[in-house]
Design a protein around this motif. Structure first.
Motif, mmCIF file in Angstrom:
data_model
loop_
_atom_site.group_PDB
_atom_site.id
_atom_site.type_symbol
_atom_site.label_atom_id
_atom_site.label_comp_id
_atom_site.label_asym_id
_atom_site.label_seq_id
_atom_site.Cartn_x
_atom_site.Cartn_y
_atom_site.Cartn_z
ATOM 1 N N LEU A 1 0.830 -1.286 -0.076
ATOM 2 C CA LEU A 1 0.101 0.035 0.037
ATOM 3 C C LEU A 1 0.689 1.430 0.056
ATOM 4 O O LEU A 1 0.680 2.200 -0.813
ATOM 5 C CB LEU A 1 -0.866 0.188 1.250
ATOM 6 N N VAL A 2 1.889 1.271 0.600
ATOM 7 C CA VAL A 2 2.787 2.435 1.117
ATOM 8 C C VAL A 2 3.630 2.511 -0.382
ATOM 9 O O VAL A 2 3.609 3.724 -1.003
ATOM 10 C CB VAL A 2 3.639 2.326 1.882
ATOM 11 N N ALA A 3 3.941 1.383 -0.988
ATOM 12 C CA ALA A 3 4.582 1.499 -2.026
ATOM 13 C C ALA A 3 3.886 1.915 -3.403
ATOM 14 O O ALA A 3 4.111 2.988 -4.318
ATOM 15 C CB ALA A 3 5.297 0.155 -2.714
ATOM 16 N N PHE B 1 4.610 5.490 -5.460
ATOM 17 C CA PHE B 1 4.576 5.522 -6.719
ATOM 18 C C PHE B 1 3.288 6.610 -7.577
ATOM 19 O O PHE B 1 3.932 7.254 -8.366
ATOM 20 C CB PHE B 1 4.110 4.183 -7.355
ATOM 21 N N ALA B 2 2.204 6.636 -6.922
ATOM 22 C CA ALA B 2 1.222 7.480 -7.261
ATOM 23 C C ALA B 2 1.777 9.013 -7.089
ATOM 24 O O ALA B 2 1.560 9.867 -7.933
ATOM 25 C CB ALA B 2 0.049 7.201 -6.792
ATOM 26 N N LEU B 3 2.293 9.295 -5.913
ATOM 27 C CA LEU B 3 2.811 10.540 -5.565
ATOM 28 C C LEU B 3 3.961 10.978 -6.619
ATOM 29 O O LEU B 3 4.040 12.240 -7.015
ATOM 30 C CB LEU B 3 3.358 10.433 -4.276
ATOM 31 N N GLY C 1 -0.061 9.040 -10.947
ATOM 32 C CA GLY C 1 -0.898 7.990 -10.705
ATOM 33 C C GLY C 1 -2.187 8.368 -11.887
ATOM 34 O O GLY C 1 -2.529 9.509 -12.209
ATOM 35 N N MET C 2 -3.056 7.312 -11.890
ATOM 36 C CA MET C 2 -4.135 7.263 -12.191
ATOM 37 C C MET C 2 -5.317 8.219 -11.815
ATOM 38 O O MET C 2 -6.238 8.789 -12.414
ATOM 39 C CB MET C 2 -4.957 5.882 -12.502
ATOM 40 N N MET C 3 -5.160 8.413 -10.331
ATOM 41 C CA MET C 3 -6.140 9.123 -9.675
ATOM 42 C C MET C 3 -5.861 10.383 -9.224
ATOM 43 O O MET C 3 -6.432 11.187 -8.445
ATOM 44 C CB MET C 3 -6.498 8.353 -8.604
ATOM 45 N N GLY C 4 -4.710 10.683 -9.606
ATOM 46 C CA GLY C 4 -4.004 12.088 -9.362
ATOM 47 C C GLY C 4 -3.366 11.950 -7.982
ATOM 48 O O GLY C 4 -2.576 10.878 -7.768
ATOM 49 N N ASN C 5 -3.274 13.000 -7.189
ATOM 50 C CA ASN C 5 -2.712 12.997 -5.854
ATOM 51 C C ASN C 5 -3.454 12.218 -4.720
ATOM 52 O O ASN C 5 -4.364 12.504 -4.252
ATOM 53 C CB ASN C 5 -2.560 14.433 -5.364
#
Length: 232
Positions: free
Chosen positions: A184-186, A190-192, A196-200
């Protein structure tokens, strides 16, 4: 000891609808999708719900004056609003998968509460709500430290993060639960970095929800009692 019955090909099994006995996550998903459909098709309602239900902070304070329902209720109501169809459907999928797995590992799951309430369903809702509130508090704490000019967050991923911890526990005990946390943290990291697909992502909310799950699931669920081979 597994808490699921071993499949015997010599016995005729009556399959439940959609092959899912644990219906409470499905009801919650229906509420979330219905709420988002209402927001989309009635824009005035959507604007009201976003403004009233979302977590928010302004210049480091999370107690913003004159909010429609106040600030404390938003620790829970933020799960009812989403940023788009992709957002609500992704969270719904997580709630369905992790919630059903969690319910299958509930201790004394066939013993009714007060002689009438489904124990597994109550535990599922309790974990989801605890994750939502703890996740909301985690996001508030981040905002109080970073003091953004204005920030807000919506979505049911705080509650589903607690269910994520629960799924890890029932599948593989403490080690699997912690490995789910690392994943989950990883994913948030990665999104940050990439957008990411959902933004921030509201990573502090996810972490708070997951930690609530870590604290509660050993008390409520059996470890190592569900196999993914029997999912569905």
């Amino acid at each position: 000891m597994l808490c699921m019955k071993k499949y015997d090909p010599n016995i005729t099994h009556k399959e439940p609808i959609f092959n899912i006995e644990e219906k409470t996550p499905i009801y919650l998903i229906a509420i979330l999708i219905g709420m988002h459909a209402l927001m989309i098709f009635v824009p005035s309602v959507g604007n009201y719900l976003i403004n009233a239900f979302s977590l928010a902070a302004q210049k480091g304070t999370v107690f913003i004056p004159h909010r429609t329902i106040g600030n404390i209720p938003t620790l829970l109501t933020h799960v009812l609003v989403h940023a788009g169809w992709q957002h609500v459907l992704m969270n719904s999928a997580f709630i369905g998968i992790f919630g059903i797995l969690a319910m299958r590992g509930v201790r004394n799951k066939n013993t009714l509460i007060w002689g009438r309430l489904n124990r597994a369903g109550i535990v599922f809702l309790g974990l989801f709500i605890a994750g939502a509130v703890a996740g909301g508090l985690g996001q508030w704490l981040l905002w109080m430290i970073t003091k953004p000019e204005f920030s807000s967050a919506v979505g049911a991923s705080t509650g589903s993060a607690a269910l994520f911890a629960a799924a890890g526990w029932v599948i593989g005990g403490r080690a699997r639960m912690y490995s789910f946390g690392i994943f989950l943290v990883a994913m948030d990291a990665f999104a940050l970095v990439t957008g990411g697909m959902m933004g921030n992502p509201a990573w502090a909310g996810h972490l708070g929800g997951y930690l609530a799950g870590v604290a509660l699931v050993p008390l409520l669920l059996k470890p190592n009692c569900v196999s993914m081979r029997f999912f569905g």
